[in-house]
Write a protein that holds these residues in place. Structure first.
Motif, PDB file in Angstrom:
ATOM      1  N   VAL A 169       0.620  -1.586   0.106  1.00 42.04           N
ATOM      2  CA  VAL A 169       0.265  -0.125  -0.443  1.00 42.04           C
ATOM      3  C   VAL A 169       0.858   1.387  -0.037  1.00 42.04           C
ATOM      4  O   VAL A 169      -0.294   2.610   0.348  1.00 42.04           O
ATOM      5  CB  VAL A 169      -1.357   0.047   0.928  1.00 42.04           C
ATOM      6  CG1 VAL A 169      -2.203  -0.988   1.216  1.00 42.04           C
ATOM      7  CG2 VAL A 169      -0.445   0.186   2.191  1.00 42.04           C
ATOM      8  N   ARG A 170       2.033   1.011  -0.704  1.00 47.07           N
ATOM      9  CA  ARG A 170       3.300   2.270  -0.185  1.00 47.07           C
ATOM     10  C   ARG A 170       2.613   2.908  -1.622  1.00 47.07           C
ATOM     11  O   ARG A 170       2.180   4.406  -0.987  1.00 47.07           O
ATOM     12  CB  ARG A 170       4.855   1.715  -0.784  1.00 47.07           C
ATOM     13  CG  ARG A 170       5.538   3.092  -0.267  1.00 47.07           C
ATOM     14  CD  ARG A 170       5.607   2.921   0.953  1.00 47.07           C
ATOM     15  NE  ARG A 170       5.322   4.191   0.967  1.00 47.07           N
ATOM     16  CZ  ARG A 170       4.763   5.065   3.193  1.00 47.07           C
ATOM     17  NH1 ARG A 170       5.382   4.342   3.778  1.00 47.07           N
ATOM     18  NH2 ARG A 170       4.195   5.718   3.220  1.00 47.07           N
ATOM     19  N   ALA A 171       2.172   3.021  -2.111  1.00 44.48           N
ATOM     20  CA  ALA A 171       1.586   3.563  -3.218  1.00 44.48           C
ATOM     21  C   ALA A 171       0.788   4.611  -2.868  1.00 44.48           C
ATOM     22  O   ALA A 171       0.824   5.929  -3.136  1.00 44.48           O
ATOM     23  CB  ALA A 171       1.757   3.537  -4.886  1.00 44.48           C
ATOM     24  N   ASP A 172      -0.728   3.877  -2.465  1.00 41.71           N
ATOM     25  CA  ASP A 172      -1.951   4.079  -2.140  1.00 41.71           C
ATOM     26  C   ASP A 172      -1.549   5.439  -1.008  1.00 41.71           C
ATOM     27  O   ASP A 172      -2.392   6.131  -0.949  1.00 41.71           O
ATOM     28  CB  ASP A 172      -2.704   2.771  -1.393  1.00 41.71           C
ATOM     29  CG  ASP A 172      -2.854   2.496  -2.383  1.00 41.71           C
ATOM     30  OD1 ASP A 172      -3.295   2.833  -3.072  1.00 41.71           O
ATOM     31  OD2 ASP A 172      -2.723   1.198  -2.384  1.00 41.71           O
ATOM     32  N   ILE A 173      -0.645   5.269   0.407  1.00 48.53           N
ATOM     33  CA  ILE A 173      -0.406   5.842   1.337  1.00 48.53           C
ATOM     34  C   ILE A 173       0.412   7.411   0.112  1.00 48.53           C
ATOM     35  O   ILE A 173       0.027   8.206   0.826  1.00 48.53           O
ATOM     36  CB  ILE A 173       0.886   5.298   2.149  1.00 48.53           C
ATOM     37  CG1 ILE A 173       0.062   4.566   3.058  1.00 48.53           C
ATOM     38  CG2 ILE A 173       1.031   6.420   3.553  1.00 48.53           C
ATOM     39  CD1 ILE A 173       0.628   3.484   3.823  1.00 48.53           C
ATOM     40  N   ASP A 174       1.202   7.244  -0.711  1.00 48.57           N
ATOM     41  CA  ASP A 174       2.474   8.496  -0.940  1.00 48.57           C
ATOM     42  C   ASP A 174       1.212   9.535  -1.444  1.00 48.57           C
ATOM     43  O   ASP A 174       1.995  10.815  -1.471  1.00 48.57           O
ATOM     44  CB  ASP A 174       3.228   8.133  -1.857  1.00 48.57           C
ATOM     45  CG  ASP A 174       3.862   6.797  -0.534  1.00 48.57           C
ATOM     46  OD1 ASP A 174       4.624   7.472   0.436  1.00 48.57           O
ATOM     47  OD2 ASP A 174       5.030   6.469  -1.753  1.00 48.57           O
ATOM     48  N   GLU A 175       0.531   8.472  -1.868  1.00 50.82           N
ATOM     49  CA  GLU A 175      -0.824   9.584  -3.149  1.00 50.82           C
ATOM     50  C   GLU A 175      -1.646   9.432  -1.813  1.00 50.82           C
ATOM     51  O   GLU A 175      -3.415  10.481  -2.614  1.00 50.82           O
ATOM     52  CB  GLU A 175      -1.213   8.961  -4.522  1.00 50.82           C
ATOM     53  CG  GLU A 175      -0.347   8.608  -4.991  1.00 50.82           C
ATOM     54  CD  GLU A 175       0.323   7.150  -6.434  1.00 50.82           C
ATOM     55  OE1 GLU A 175      -1.913   8.021  -6.732  1.00 50.82           O
ATOM     56  OE2 GLU A 175       0.646   7.028  -7.185  1.00 50.82           O
ATOM     57  N   GLY A 176      -1.859   9.728  -0.749  1.00 49.06           N
ATOM     58  CA  GLY A 176      -2.836   9.778   0.191  1.00 49.06           C
ATOM     59  C   GLY A 176      -4.183   9.061  -0.111  1.00 49.06           C
ATOM     60  O   GLY A 176      -5.099   9.580   0.517  1.00 49.06           O
ATOM     61  N   ARG A 177      -4.381   8.397  -0.567  1.00 50.13           N
ATOM     62  CA  ARG A 177      -5.492   7.288  -1.127  1.00 50.13           C
ATOM     63  C   ARG A 177      -5.635   6.565   0.227  1.00 50.13           C
ATOM     64  O   ARG A 177      -7.452   6.086   0.701  1.00 50.13           O
ATOM     65  CB  ARG A 177      -5.247   6.259  -2.032  1.00 50.13           C
ATOM     66  CG  ARG A 177      -5.441   7.388  -3.397  1.00 50.13           C
ATOM     67  CD  ARG A 177      -5.960   6.203  -4.330  1.00 50.13           C
ATOM     68  NE  ARG A 177      -4.921   4.959  -4.326  1.00 50.13           N
ATOM     69  CZ  ARG A 177      -3.437   5.123  -5.509  1.00 50.13           C
ATOM     70  NH1 ARG A 177      -3.228   6.995  -5.458  1.00 50.13           N
ATOM     71  NH2 ARG A 177      -2.478   4.005  -5.390  1.00 50.13           N
ATOM     72  N   LEU A 178      -4.541   6.659   1.621  1.00 48.18           N
ATOM     73  CA  LEU A 178      -4.847   6.104   2.278  1.00 48.18           C
ATOM     74  C   LEU A 178      -4.043   5.925   3.136  1.00 48.18           C
ATOM     75  O   LEU A 178      -3.123   6.641   3.182  1.00 48.18           O
ATOM     76  CB  LEU A 178      -4.329   3.831   2.490  1.00 48.18           C
ATOM     77  CG  LEU A 178      -5.249   2.865   2.121  1.00 48.18           C
ATOM     78  CD1 LEU A 178      -4.837   1.984   1.827  1.00 48.18           C
ATOM     79  CD2 LEU A 178      -6.554   3.001   2.107  1.00 48.18           C
ATOM     80  N   ILE A 179      -4.694   5.814   4.763  1.00 52.99           N
ATOM     81  CA  ILE A 179      -3.382   7.360   5.773  1.00 52.99           C
ATOM     82  C   ILE A 179      -3.326   5.876   7.114  1.00 52.99           C
ATOM     83  O   ILE A 179      -4.096   5.151   7.149  1.00 52.99           O
ATOM     84  CB  ILE A 179      -4.513   7.829   6.382  1.00 52.99           C
ATOM     85  CG1 ILE A 179      -5.390   8.873   6.258  1.00 52.99           C
ATOM     86  CG2 ILE A 179      -3.702   8.300   7.525  1.00 52.99           C
ATOM     87  CD1 ILE A 179      -6.449   9.909   6.176  1.00 52.99           C
TER      88      ILE A 179
END
Length: 298
Positions: free
Chosen positions: A249-259
């Motif tokens: 989920v690193r990409a999702d975190i970096d792009e703000g989709r997951l916290i």
């Protein structure tokens, strides 16, 4: 020893290893009835019963245990010597069977195979995806891939990947109506997306740790999956908190989709290791594969 006798003894060991005539017959490439006839012929020749058979299981008698203990080192030695003959060839060859979880297969094993196999066309690899614990000796795998902390002491372990980290994440839409959890105990008031373990069948308890204090949390929510990708998708859709590998989920975190939350309760741990029996004498093809997988740092 006649060739027929060697074939019968090998068939007996296969049944002993699998504990199942149907599975043993499939691995030997014969029918169940033919395998039963072979075992009866061996028992008649030896004059003792080697296996106790019921409608549901197969177990060894005392005589079967003694014969297995005598045969195994001898046949393993023969197998090793036969494999070593392949080393005399100009190009390493052979089939290597590996069992690994899906995440390890995608992030570590497959990238290494992509680099290795084009250079060694006579090396063949069978990769079995399984998230549960597999008895690689019983199931006749050459090696397995598991987290370093989960490997039996009687196995040779070779590190093949970096440290990993599990992390708790949720979507901004979820936190719009829910407070951010500050402690593991706060998870009791949250919807969480469960992982159903394929092998054991139960729900995975989230393993959190801080300052040497370990805690396993049983979480609840509307959803449970046996697929990490489905857990990720449900978290992105705002259905609850997820506990997943950080790299997934690193990409999702970096792009703000997951916290990410509870980060101080999510320390790194030992990454993936290739493991195989310590008594194994590696053939050239296997040694080349191990070297290709070996982790050498960032």
């Amino acid at each position: 020893m006649r060739r027929e006798e060697l074939v019968d003894l090998n068939a007996f060991l296969m049944v002993a290893d699998t504990g199942n005539f149907t599975r043993a017959a499939a691995l030997l490439g014969t029918s169940q009835s033919a395998l039963s006839h072979t075992i009866r012929r061996l028992e008649t020749r030896l004059g003792v019963r080697l296996l106790t058979r019921t409608t549901r299981s197969v177990s060894m008698t005392e005589a079967g245990d003694r014969l297995s203990a005598t045969l195994r080192p001898a046949l393993d030695s023969i197998a090793t010597e036969l494999a070593s003959l392949g080393d005399l060839r100009e190009r390493p060859a052979g089939t290597i069977r590996i069992t690994a979880a899906e995440h390890a297969s995608n992030t570590v094993v497959w990238p290494a195979l992509q680099r290795l196999l084009p250079r060694y066309p006579d090396i063949h690899v069978e990769l079995s995806i399984d998230s549960g614990f597999v008895d690689i000796v019983k199931e006749r795998f050459d090696a397995g891939v598991r987290l370093g902390e989960a490997i039996a002491k009687d196995m040779v372990a070779v590190r093949i990947g970096p440290d990993l980290r599990m992390i708790v994440v949720g979507a901004p839409a979820y936190f719009a109506s829910r407070p951010v959890p500050r402690t593991p105990q706060d998870l009791a008031g949250h919807d969480c997306i469960n992982l159903r373990l394929r092998s054991a069948g139960g729900l995975y308890a989230w393993e959190l740790e801080k300052d040497g204090h370990e805690i396993r949390v049983r979480v609840e929510g509307q959803l449970a999956f046996n697929s990490i990708e489905m857990i990720r998708r449900a978290a992105l859709a705002g259905f609850g908190l997820a506990f997943v590998m950080e790299d997934q989920v690193r990409a999702d975190i970096d792009e703000g989709r997951l916290i990410p939350v509870l980060e101080d309760w999510c320390p790194p741990f030992a990454g993936y290791h290739l493991y195989y029996p310590s008594r194994r004498q590696p053939a050239a093809a296997f040694s080349i594969l191990v070297d290709a997988l070996r982790y050498r740092g960032p």
